[in-house]
Motif scaffolding. Structure first.
Motif, PDB file in Angstrom:
ATOM      1  N   ASN A  92       4.437   4.269   2.766  1.00  0.00           N
ATOM      2  CA  ASN A  92       3.895   2.983   2.334  1.00  0.00           C
ATOM      3  C   ASN A  92       3.918   2.000   3.498  1.00  0.00           C
ATOM      4  OD1 ASN A  92       6.908   2.952   0.714  1.00  0.00           O
ATOM      5  ND2 ASN A  92       6.513   1.280   2.134  1.00  0.00           N
ATOM      6  N   SER A  93       3.092   0.976   3.383  1.00  0.00           N
ATOM      7  CA  SER A  93       3.029  -0.038   4.426  1.00  0.00           C
ATOM      8  C   SER A  93       2.572  -1.367   3.839  1.00  0.00           C
ATOM      9  CB  SER A  93       2.077   0.390   5.559  1.00  0.00           C
ATOM     10  OG  SER A  93       0.746   0.488   5.086  1.00  0.00           O
ATOM     11  N   TYR A 100       0.856  -1.190   0.000  1.00  0.00           N
ATOM     12  CA  TYR A 100       0.000   0.000   0.000  1.00  0.00           C
ATOM     13  C   TYR A 100       0.889   1.235   0.000  1.00  0.00           C
ATOM     14  CZ  TYR A 100      -3.389   3.480   1.605  1.00  0.00           C
ATOM     15  OH  TYR A 100      -4.187   4.590   1.724  1.00  0.00           O
ATOM     16  N   GLN A 101       0.590   2.177  -0.886  1.00  0.00           N
ATOM     17  CA  GLN A 101       1.366   3.418  -0.937  1.00  0.00           C
ATOM     18  C   GLN A 101       0.442   4.614  -1.027  1.00  0.00           C
ATOM     19  OE1 GLN A 101       5.196   3.885  -3.161  1.00  0.00           O
ATOM     20  NE2 GLN A 101       4.043   5.373  -4.352  1.00  0.00           N
ATOM     21  N   HIS A 102       0.658   5.559  -0.118  1.00  0.00           N
ATOM     22  CA  HIS A 102      -0.081   6.821  -0.169  1.00  0.00           C
ATOM     23  C   HIS A 102       0.815   7.892  -0.751  1.00  0.00           C
ATOM     24  CE1 HIS A 102      -2.695  10.155   0.820  1.00  0.00           C
ATOM     25  NE2 HIS A 102      -1.618  10.783   1.290  1.00  0.00           N
ATOM     26  N   LEU A 129      -2.769   4.848   7.757  1.00  0.00           N
ATOM     27  CA  LEU A 129      -1.719   4.049   7.123  1.00  0.00           C
ATOM     28  C   LEU A 129      -1.596   2.678   7.779  1.00  0.00           C
ATOM     29  CD1 LEU A 129       0.639   4.026   5.026  1.00  0.00           C
ATOM     30  CD2 LEU A 129       2.121   4.773   6.913  1.00  0.00           C
TER      31      LEU A 129
END
Length: 236
Positions: free
Chosen positions: A77-78, A8-10, A30
């Motif tokens: 990101n996570s 996952y990337q913001h 996040l």
């Protein structure tokens, strides 16, 4: 349900280039997408590393702070950790590390994360000083940074590899952060040498890219005017 195949990337690294440094996601949001990750705070407020669900910030003074859920970020990101151990790595330079992580291949066409736990004979890291609005460009903001060095320190290197195709969305190649076990040093890695450590890899089949569509500056910015590749290379 926790899916360990999703990264996952913001935000994107490209949006940092012109100085779109406003925080547009909270740490709480996040962490809903992973227990492991990296990022930076609003105004490039330090370097972040998330390990075992605990979000740490290495600030420009070298302090390691545990962040609250309302901490905001322009880019992070996570993922949910599910690493596969590759083996032991000894007396390894950054080039040796990359070769081991790629298992001898010249490149990868998918995203993956690398974790090294062990003793580092040398580390050079950085953390940027927090800036405030109106934000300058990434190149200008990143000039105001603190450099930290250490020898013979135990800790964790957390890295994300992005394919060349996605440069701009992320850093093509390896993006490395570090945290010492005793919190004596951490941040974005500029150089390192591994004395001995265990190297593990986790491959992703999905990139979940989340964009800050409620941020007016981002929505109206024309990225065609930015030299994204050069700016990221210079800053990294």
């Amino acid at each position: 349900m926790k899916n360990s195949k999703i990264l996952y990337q913001h935000g994107t690294l490209a949006l940092l280039v012109p100085g779109l440094l406003t925080g547009t996601i909270t740490m709480g949001e996040l962490l809903a997408h992973g227990d492991t990750g990296i990022g930076t705070g609003e105004g490039l407020d330090g370097e972040l590393i998330i390990l075992d669900g605990v979000p740490y910030q290495v600030d420009s003074h070298g302090n390691v702070n545990v962040l609250k859920e309302d901490f905001i970020m322009p880019f992070a990101n996570s993922h949910f950790a599910d690493y596969n151990e590759l083996g032991i790595i000894n007396n390894a330079s950054s080039a040796d590390f990359e070769k081991a992580a790629l298992e001898g291949k010249p490149n990868s066409n998918t995203f993956f994360s690398v974790l090294v736990k062990g003793t580092f004979s040398y580390l050079k890291t950085r953390a940027v000083v927090k800036s405030t609005k109106p934000f300058a460009t990434l190149a200008e903001t990143a000039k105001n940074q603190s450099i930290f060095e250490a020898k013979n320190v135990k800790g964790i290197l957390l890295s994300y590899y992005s394919p060349a195709l996605f440069h701009g969305a992320a850093v093509a190649g390896f993006h490395n952060h570090f945290l010492a076990d005793d919190h004596s040093i951490g941040g974005h890695i500029l150089d390192f040498k591994i004395a001995e450590g265990t190297i593990s890899v986790q491959q992703f089949d999905t990139l979940e890219q989340h964009l800050p569509v409620t941020d007016k500056e981002f929505m109206k910015h024309d990225f065609s005017k930015d030299d994204i590749a050069k700016a990221i290379a210079d800053a990294e």
